[in-house]
Design a protein around this motif. Structure first.
Motif, mmCIF file in Angstrom:
data_model
loop_
_atom_site.group_PDB
_atom_site.id
_atom_site.type_symbol
_atom_site.label_atom_id
_atom_site.label_comp_id
_atom_site.label_asym_id
_atom_site.label_seq_id
_atom_site.Cartn_x
_atom_site.Cartn_y
_atom_site.Cartn_z
ATOM 1 N N GLN A 110 3.083 15.172 8.002
ATOM 2 C CA GLN A 110 1.769 15.811 8.062
ATOM 3 C C GLN A 110 0.955 15.521 6.801
ATOM 4 O OE1 GLN A 110 1.745 20.006 9.149
ATOM 5 N NE2 GLN A 110 3.566 19.731 10.424
ATOM 6 N N LEU A 111 1.653 15.183 5.737
ATOM 7 C CA LEU A 111 0.969 14.838 4.489
ATOM 8 C C LEU A 111 0.490 13.388 4.475
ATOM 9 C CD1 LEU A 111 3.269 16.510 1.776
ATOM 10 C CD2 LEU A 111 1.030 17.293 2.566
ATOM 11 N N ASP A 112 0.899 12.636 5.468
ATOM 12 C CA ASP A 112 0.538 11.215 5.495
ATOM 13 C C ASP A 112 -0.893 11.054 6.028
ATOM 14 O OD1 ASP A 112 0.753 8.514 5.182
ATOM 15 O OD2 ASP A 112 1.945 8.184 6.987
ATOM 16 N N THR A 113 -1.840 11.506 5.213
ATOM 17 C CA THR A 113 -3.260 11.454 5.560
ATOM 18 C C THR A 113 -3.998 10.648 4.493
ATOM 19 O OG1 THR A 113 -3.806 13.456 4.310
ATOM 20 C CG2 THR A 113 -3.080 13.743 6.599
ATOM 21 N N PRO A 114 -5.221 10.210 4.775
ATOM 22 C CA PRO A 114 -5.980 9.453 3.758
ATOM 23 C C PRO A 114 -6.137 10.212 2.446
ATOM 24 C CG PRO A 114 -7.008 9.190 5.907
ATOM 25 C CD PRO A 114 -5.920 10.209 6.088
ATOM 26 N N GLY A 115 -6.374 11.529 2.534
ATOM 27 C CA GLY A 115 -6.554 12.310 1.313
ATOM 28 C C GLY A 115 -5.318 12.348 0.442
#
Length: 253
Positions: A110-115
């Motif tokens: 879930q942390l694998d985001t652009p931000g």
């Protein structure tokens, strides 16, 4: 401008000492208990304020030097400001990450985001920038820049590895939270050692002893972090099983 700089400086000192004291309660309190949560929240909020005020102070000082055309006589000051800005950003990343893993403990991806990827890559880029700065603009600060430049690498790459879901342990979130929080605590103690050493203990501000307050918290803290993490890995049965990895022929039946 001067009033803003003074407010930033004094609030940085006061809130920094508050965070420094609050750091130790979650370390030894029962994990997940009321004291752990409350003191941890104080430490995190203090960390946000300290890193923000440090970034503001660095920006104001840098603007003052460039606007008054005082670059030539302030090369050492600019090097110290560059490092402090780097340390503030990496510490902020540690604090954000330590909370992020708690909020996504069931699914690290879930942390694998652009931000979040930006946050990780920015700490890696910050380390590379500090090394380049030390190489291109040599100064008495260069040894400190080189010595502590790996902090950003050691923050960003593990973040990317964890966010990709590559750690199989069910307690991976706990180890990441522990490591990130303790690393942020090392940064707090570094700031105290640097700014308190000369004022409280009379450590010289030049020569080789000048380097000691910058590196001592990491020299002591990083091995302590590793041992503390291994303590919990042993407690949760997550240490590598060396017996299972032995050569069966050499081990015998």
């Amino acid at each position: 401008m001067e009033l803003l700089r003074e407010f930033s400086r004094w609030s940085h000192v006061i809130v920094g000492f508050t965070g420094l004291a609050a750091f130790w309660f979650p370390v030894f309190a029962r994990k997940g208990g009321p004291l752990h949560r409350r003191a941890g929240r104080v430490f995190m909020l203090s960390g946000y304020w300290v890193t923000g005020s440090a970034a503001l102070s660095c920006t104001l000082m840098t603007y003052k030097i460039f606007s008054r055309d005082l670059v030539a006589e302030n090369t050492n000051t600019l090097a110290s400001l560059a490092f402090l800005a780097y340390l503030a950003w990496v510490t902020f990343a540690m604090l954000r990450y330590s909370l992020g893993v708690l909020n996504t403990k069931k699914d690290p991806t879930q942390l694998d985001t652009p931000g979040w990827r930006f946050l990780a890559y920015s700490t890696i880029a910050a380390s590379a920038a500090i090394i380049a700065y030390a190489a291109l603009i040599p100064s008495p600060w260069s040894i400190i820049l080189y010595a502590l430049s790996p902090i950003g690498f050691g923050t960003g790459f593990p973040m990317l590895y964890y966010m990709a879901g590559r750690i199989e342990s069910k307690k991976a979130w706990f180890y990441e939270h522990l490591s990130a929080t303790l690393a942020a605590g090392i940064a707090f103690h570094t700031a105290f050692a640097v700014f308190g050493a000369s004022r409280l203990f009379g450590v010289p501000s030049d020569g080789l002893l000048r380097v000691l307050p910058w590196i001592l918290p990491s020299v002591v803290g990083i091995p302590g972090l590793v041992l503390w993490k291994r303590h919990y890995q042993r407690k949760f049965g997550d240490l590598p099983n060396r017996k299972a990895n032995r050569d069966p022929v050499a081990s015998g039946p």
